[in-house]
Design an enzyme around this catalytic site. Structure first.
Site, PDB file in Angstrom:
ATOM      1  CB  CYS A  94      -0.875   0.040   1.246  1.00  0.00           C
ATOM      2  SG  CYS A  94      -1.969  -1.377   1.425  1.00  0.00           S
ATOM      3  CD  GLU A 108      -2.360   3.862   3.080  1.00  0.00           C
ATOM      4  OE1 GLU A 108      -1.903   3.181   2.127  1.00  0.00           O
ATOM      5  OE2 GLU A 108      -3.559   3.842   3.393  1.00  0.00           O
TER       6      GLU A 108
HETATM    7 ZN   LIG Z   1      -2.631  -0.675   3.557  1.00  0.00          ZN
END
Ligand SMILES: [Zn+2]
Length: 137
Positions: free
Chosen positions: A53, A55
């Site tokens: 991801c 993040e």
């Molecule tokens: Zn994530």
């Protein structure tokens, strides 16, 4: 750094998304306590499991450069990069944030149309398993 400036950097990061399977581009911009910004985008993989991801990309970039103190992160995403609807961090990213951030770490969740919600980590991951439980911090 204003929230809107951080969101703009997250939108920039989103442009580098590698997301041929879902078509969902996500960008993140992570602000350190001393004002540095680390950007990340989602990076998918044909085997799905190795997908990371936006993040976590931002956090891992910062952590690998020695950063340990963070203030907030902006997260933005959408199908084909069209920012529409909120993209709150997944459970794995929330747990990674909890390892390095306190309860009041801010997550700016962009909803499109220049709107966003500011959510605290303690509200995104209540009753979290955190380093303090093992008495190491
Ligand atoms: Zn994530």
């Amino acid at each position: 750094m204003t929230d809107n400036s951080l969101i703009t950097l997250a939108i920039e990061a989103m442009q580098n998304s590698y997301s041929p399977y879902s078509g969902y581009k996500v960008g993140a911009a992570l602000l350190t306590e001393d004002g540095k910004v680390y950007k990340g985008c989602n990076i998918e993989n044909v085997a799905f499991g190795p997908t990371v991801c936006a993040e976590r990309v931002a956090f891992l970039k910062a952590l690998s450069e020695g950063e340990r103190n963070f203030t907030k992160i902006a997260v933005v995403g959408g199908k084909n990069g069209e920012i529409k609807g909120a993209f709150p961090p997944c459970g794995v990213c929330r747990q990674v944030m909890r390892e390095f951030c306190n309860d009041n770490f801010e997550i700016l969740i962009v909803k499109g149309n220049n709107k966003y919600d500011t959510v605290l980590l303690k509200d995104l991951l209540p009753l979290s398993f955190k380093p303090e439980i093992l008495d190491i911090k």
